[in-house]
Design a protein around this motif. Structure first.
Motif, PDB file in Angstrom:
ATOM      1  N   ARG A 196      42.450  14.590 -38.600  1.00  0.00           N
ATOM      2  CA  ARG A 196      41.615  15.438 -39.439  1.00  0.00           C
ATOM      3  C   ARG A 196      42.435  16.137 -40.524  1.00  0.00           C
ATOM      4  O   ARG A 196      42.005  16.269 -41.664  1.00  0.00           O
ATOM      5  N   PHE A 209      40.332  24.285 -35.046  1.00  0.00           N
ATOM      6  CA  PHE A 209      39.353  24.602 -34.004  1.00  0.00           C
ATOM      7  C   PHE A 209      39.366  23.561 -32.885  1.00  0.00           C
ATOM      8  O   PHE A 209      39.199  23.887 -31.708  1.00  0.00           O
ATOM      9  N   LYS A 210      39.598  22.287 -33.255  1.00  0.00           N
ATOM     10  CA  LYS A 210      39.595  21.209 -32.274  1.00  0.00           C
ATOM     11  C   LYS A 210      40.948  21.023 -31.581  1.00  0.00           C
ATOM     12  O   LYS A 210      41.080  20.171 -30.721  1.00  0.00           O
ATOM     13  N   GLY A 211      41.947  21.822 -31.947  1.00  0.00           N
ATOM     14  CA  GLY A 211      43.204  21.781 -31.211  1.00  0.00           C
ATOM     15  C   GLY A 211      44.421  21.317 -31.963  1.00  0.00           C
ATOM     16  O   GLY A 211      45.537  21.388 -31.440  1.00  0.00           O
ATOM     17  N   GLU A 212      44.282  20.807 -33.191  1.00  0.00           N
ATOM     18  CA  GLU A 212      45.449  20.387 -33.952  1.00  0.00           C
ATOM     19  C   GLU A 212      46.237  21.617 -34.416  1.00  0.00           C
ATOM     20  O   GLU A 212      45.655  22.618 -34.820  1.00  0.00           O
ATOM     21  N   TRP A 239      38.312  23.001 -39.154  1.00  0.00           N
ATOM     22  CA  TRP A 239      37.761  22.247 -38.034  1.00  0.00           C
ATOM     23  C   TRP A 239      38.881  21.635 -37.191  1.00  0.00           C
ATOM     24  O   TRP A 239      38.794  21.597 -35.965  1.00  0.00           O
ATOM     25  N   ALA A 240      39.942  21.156 -37.857  1.00  0.00           N
ATOM     26  CA  ALA A 240      41.062  20.554 -37.128  1.00  0.00           C
ATOM     27  C   ALA A 240      41.722  21.579 -36.208  1.00  0.00           C
ATOM     28  O   ALA A 240      42.032  21.291 -35.049  1.00  0.00           O
ATOM     29  N   HIS A 280      39.069  21.923 -25.326  1.00  0.00           N
ATOM     30  CA  HIS A 280      38.115  22.497 -26.257  1.00  0.00           C
ATOM     31  C   HIS A 280      36.714  21.976 -25.989  1.00  0.00           C
ATOM     32  O   HIS A 280      36.529  21.184 -25.115  1.00  0.00           O
ATOM     33  N   GLU A 300      42.566  16.964 -25.032  1.00  0.00           N
ATOM     34  CA  GLU A 300      41.135  16.849 -25.334  1.00  0.00           C
ATOM     35  C   GLU A 300      40.287  17.765 -24.469  1.00  0.00           C
ATOM     36  O   GLU A 300      39.265  18.248 -24.882  1.00  0.00           O
TER      37      GLU A 300
END
Length: 321
Positions: free
Chosen positions: A260, A141-144, A138-139, A321, A318
């Motif tokens: 995350r 996927f969210k950009g990390e 998930w991290a 995504h 931010e």
């Protein structure tokens, strides 16, 4: 650990002063040392859940349905009392969510049934490896974007866990392993849903209270099939009231201060803590393998977290995504 100690820890998080993080117009301030202490307490609570489940379920003192129901009901009762007294002092109004309650319920049911079929070592690895993979996926996927040293730390920790639970141990049953994966992914979802909580105590209580009808039903069904002994009931209540309800509240309090990926990494220490708990409370043997694996897990997690703190993680904007 006593309920008073947990309450003090929760209050401490809410009163911290230091670097601030803005959350929906409010600021929650935590010093790195206090975040570390509270995170350690949360990890000890999670490890206690596994040890208590093993003590109760492996000895045949209680069935998994009754255990899950008592765990949920006792957790809801303690948290409801805490929320009532805090609201008398004008505390926050958050009360969880149905999505959080569903994730909590799925985790609790799958966890209990799996621990009947899966041993402590394999169970802890499957559970928290699933948590790690779910949260890290998930991290990303969210950009990390974890850096090279962070990936190295993750790899060291993962293979240390594999070394701890794989060689020389009986393979877990397939159905038990699948259930533990479900529990791990459910806990990853629960953690991520709690990331933005402004009222962790009230939100955790709300999630437990939403699970009450199902919890009571599980107790009734379980007791129709199997009558638990006193030890099994005590373990279930201790897991629900202290290790689960209050432990999750502390975790909710810490989550806004963790990325995350860091939240996923620190949970990798729990299987090794659980193994040590097995030595102390279940008379398991302390082996060289256990010591080496613990050093690998703690060292790998420390490397990854230190790398993240030094800014080696690249996070996408931010709006991307």
């Amino acid at each position: 650990m006593s309920g008073q100690a947990y309450t003090l820890a929760i209050a401490t998080c809410e009163e911290m002063h230091g670097p601030t993080v803005s959350l929906r117009g409010s600021e929650v301030s935590c010093t790195p040392m206090k975040v570390t202490i509270l995170t350690i307490i949360a990890m000890l609570a999670f490890a206690a859940n596994s040890v208590l489940a093993r003590l109760a379920l492996s000895g045949g003192g209680i069935d998994p349905l009754s255990y899950t129901g008592m765990r949920l009901v006792s957790g809801a009762a303690v948290l409801a009392v805490l929320v009532f007294f805090r609201r008398q002092r004008g505390a926050g109004k958050g009360m969880g969510s149905w999505s959080g309650a569903v994730a909590l319920l799925l985790y609790a049911v799958a966890f209990s049934i799996a621990y009947v079929m899966v041993g402590a070592g394999p169970g802890a690895l499957i559970l928290f490896a699933s948590v790690q993979m779910g949260m890290l996926a998930w991290a990303v996927f969210k950009g990390e974007r974890p850096g090279l040293l962070e990936w190295l730390g993750i790899t060291i920790a993962f293979f240390a866990l594999a070394y701890l639970v794989s060689p020389g141990l009986v393979a877990p049953s397939l159905s038990g392993a699948v259930l533990m994966v479900v529990a791990g992914l459910s806990w990853a979802a629960y953690s991520l849903l709690g990331k933005g909580s402004l009222s962790p105590l009230a939100d955790t209580a709300g999630n437990f209270i939403r699970c009450l009808p199902v919890g009571i039903l599980l107790i009734v069904i379980g007791m129709l099939v199997f009558k638990p002994n006193m030890a099994g009931v005590v373990y279930a209540v201790a897991s629900g009231a202290i290790a689960s309800g209050l432990g999750y509240t502390i975790w909710y309090s810490v989550l806004p201060q963790l990325s995350r990926s860091r939240a996923a990494l620190v949970q990798l220490t729990v299987p090794s803590i659980t193994a040590f708990g097995g030595v102390v409370f279940i008379n398991e043997v302390l082996t060289a393998r256990l010591v080496i694996a613990t050093i690998g897990v703690v060292g790998g997690v420390a490397l990854a977290i230190m790398a993240a703190r030094h800014g080696k993680t690249k996070v996408a904007p931010e709006g991307s995504h």
